[in-house]
Enzyme design. Structure first.
Site, PDB file in Angstrom:
ATOM      1  N   CYS A  81      24.138-150.535 -22.393  1.00  0.00           N
ATOM      2  CA  CYS A  81      24.770-151.401 -23.214  1.00  0.00           C
ATOM      3  C   CYS A  81      23.716-151.808 -24.443  1.00  0.00           C
ATOM      4  O   CYS A  81      22.547-151.900 -24.062  1.00  0.00           O
ATOM      5  CB  CYS A  81      24.884-152.648 -22.510  1.00  0.00           C
ATOM      6  SG  CYS A  81      25.522-152.745 -20.828  1.00  0.00           S
ATOM      7  N   ARG A 126      17.393-155.942 -20.764  1.00  0.00           N
ATOM      8  CA  ARG A 126      16.104-155.235 -19.778  1.00  0.00           C
ATOM      9  C   ARG A 126      16.148-153.727 -20.493  1.00  0.00           C
ATOM     10  O   ARG A 126      15.562-152.853 -20.038  1.00  0.00           O
ATOM     11  CB  ARG A 126      16.336-155.069 -18.384  1.00  0.00           C
ATOM     12  CG  ARG A 126      16.432-156.396 -17.773  1.00  0.00           C
ATOM     13  CD  ARG A 126      15.779-156.006 -16.315  1.00  0.00           C
ATOM     14  NE  ARG A 126      15.795-157.465 -15.368  1.00  0.00           N
ATOM     15  CZ  ARG A 126      16.556-158.006 -14.683  1.00  0.00           C
ATOM     16  NH1 ARG A 126      17.756-157.348 -14.167  1.00  0.00           N
ATOM     17  NH2 ARG A 126      16.566-159.251 -14.110  1.00  0.00           N
ATOM     18  N   ASP A 160      19.296-168.340 -20.271  1.00  0.00           N
ATOM     19  CA  ASP A 160      17.765-167.942 -19.738  1.00  0.00           C
ATOM     20  C   ASP A 160      16.951-168.206 -20.760  1.00  0.00           C
ATOM     21  O   ASP A 160      16.774-167.882 -21.876  1.00  0.00           O
ATOM     22  CB  ASP A 160      17.733-166.579 -19.223  1.00  0.00           C
ATOM     23  CG  ASP A 160      18.290-166.110 -18.125  1.00  0.00           C
ATOM     24  OD1 ASP A 160      17.716-166.517 -17.086  1.00  0.00           O
ATOM     25  OD2 ASP A 160      19.243-165.398 -17.953  1.00  0.00           O
ATOM     26  N   ASP A 207      20.505-162.995 -24.770  1.00  0.00           N
ATOM     27  CA  ASP A 207      19.089-163.058 -24.714  1.00  0.00           C
ATOM     28  C   ASP A 207      18.459-162.482 -26.033  1.00  0.00           C
ATOM     29  O   ASP A 207      19.000-161.689 -26.693  1.00  0.00           O
ATOM     30  CB  ASP A 207      18.666-162.322 -23.696  1.00  0.00           C
ATOM     31  CG  ASP A 207      18.990-162.876 -22.348  1.00  0.00           C
ATOM     32  OD1 ASP A 207      19.181-164.179 -22.074  1.00  0.00           O
ATOM     33  OD2 ASP A 207      19.715-162.214 -21.457  1.00  0.00           O
TER      34      ASP A 207
END
Ligand code: SF4
Length: 346
Positions: free
Chosen positions: A106, A111, A307, A270
């Site tokens: 993605c 990550r 987060d 994020d």
């Protein structure tokens, strides 16, 4: 024509007309930095290059732009990694990351600095150390498989790991976070379901961001999992240009519910490097969530979460409905109503 195997290079993207000739060199640079993969299932769901599926998987030059607030480890996994493959942030649960590869990559991945082909599978002694870590800590109630995408592992590879976890008395729940049922649904087979059928309950959290991803094969995969008694939840990332409209979110969450998947979290984007073009503001996210509440049933409502950068945990950041004075409440359509304060006790 849909490719018969995953598209992984700039040249393959060009051959499939997913990029233009003049983009080739730039996209090759992007691909050197961040892994590329588009499965045949996702390729088949791309209708045009500006659509919500293409935007998630076809690399773009915008990924080479880094903004000052972006970080290589946006949700702060590193400080909570006692042994390779384990993240232990909350006392009662751990993340277990046996692989750092995925069937798709993605473009907004949180990550992205660590996932991709390479040294991406835990070695046998590392896996043993990770399982020993869990075994030695009775406070660990839940083990969450993530990665990478753990369901990229064959049932034969998963089975012995799951058998070991099943035998640990204090592990009461095993959870998988995966994009596989949607992006590579052929991997969801009766053999996989058999591997996931344990005495310890296994929950599967399906990651999906737009209803256009969910084709007939994905529906079959979800039916097979749900029909086998595996509870299904979903996780969605709020992405500018992909799902940042009330209509797109409504359609996705309705589609999930009718496929027996309970929307669980809507994540604010994020601060991953090179992903600013996908991020909305928190205020825009809150407004979308507020509008969603007035449009769809409660079962379709996920919790909007963030987060906190640096590894400080995940918190709900949904809109506030109660007035600051505690004497009013705003309805889903934005109209404030008086709410009587508690009468003083005699
Ligand atoms: S499937 Fe998850 S881990 Fe893999 S690239 Fe997408 S967001 Fe990242």
């Amino acid at each position: 024509m849909v490719a018969s195997r995953p598209i992984r290079t700039a040249k393959e993207l060009l051959a499939q007309q997913l990029i233009e000739e003049e983009q080739l060199a730039t996209i090759a640079d992007v691909a050197k930095q961040y892994a590329v993969s588009i499965t045949p299932a996702m390729h088949s769901r791309i209708v045009d290059l500006d659509d919500p599926v293409a935007r998630q998987f076809v690399p773009s030059s915008a990924e080479l732009v880094t903004t000052p607030e972006e970080r290589e480890d946006p949700i702060g996994d590193d400080p909570f990694t006692p042994v390779p493959g384990i993240t232990h942030r909350y006392p009662d649960r751990v993340l277990l990351k046996p692989v750092l590869v995925c069937p798709v990559y993605c473009r907004f991945c949180f990550r992205r600095e660590v996932v991709g082909p390479g040294d991406s599978l835990l070695k046998e002694d590392q896996l043993k150390a990770a399982l020993d870590y869990i075994r030695a800590r009775p406070e660990i109630w839940e083990v969450i498989f993530t990665g990478g995408d753990p369901l990229i592992m064959s049932p034969g590879r998963l089975e012995p790991i799951l058998r070991e976890l099943d035998a640990i008395e204090h592990v009461k729940v095993i959870r998988f976070h995966t994009r596989v049922p949607v992006v590579d649904p052929d991997r969801v087979t009766p053999e996989l379901v058999a591997a996931l059928t344990l005495d310890t309950p296994v929950w599967v959290v399906v990651h999906t961001n737009h209803s256009q991803e969910i084709g007939q094969e994905a529906r079959r995969a979800l039916r097979l999992l749900a029909g086998s008694g595996i509870p299904l939840l979903s996780q969605t990332v709020l992405l500018k240009g992909v799902n940042d409209t009330p209509e797109a979110l409504e359609d996705l969450f309705r589609t999930l519910i009718v496929n027996r998947v309970k929307p669980y979290y809507l994540h604010h984007g994020d601060l991953a490097v090179g992903t600013s073009h996908f991020r909305t503001t928190i205020e825009e996210g809150q407004e979308l969530v507020r509008r969603l509440r007035g449009r769809v049933s409660g079962v379709c409502q996920p919790t909007y979460v963030l987060d906190i950068p640096g590894g400080h945990g995940k918190v709900p950041i949904g809109p506030r409905y109660l007035g600051e004075d505690g004497a009013s409440v705003t309805d889903p359509w934005g109209v404030a109503h008086a709410y009587p304060p508690k009468a003083p006790q005699e």
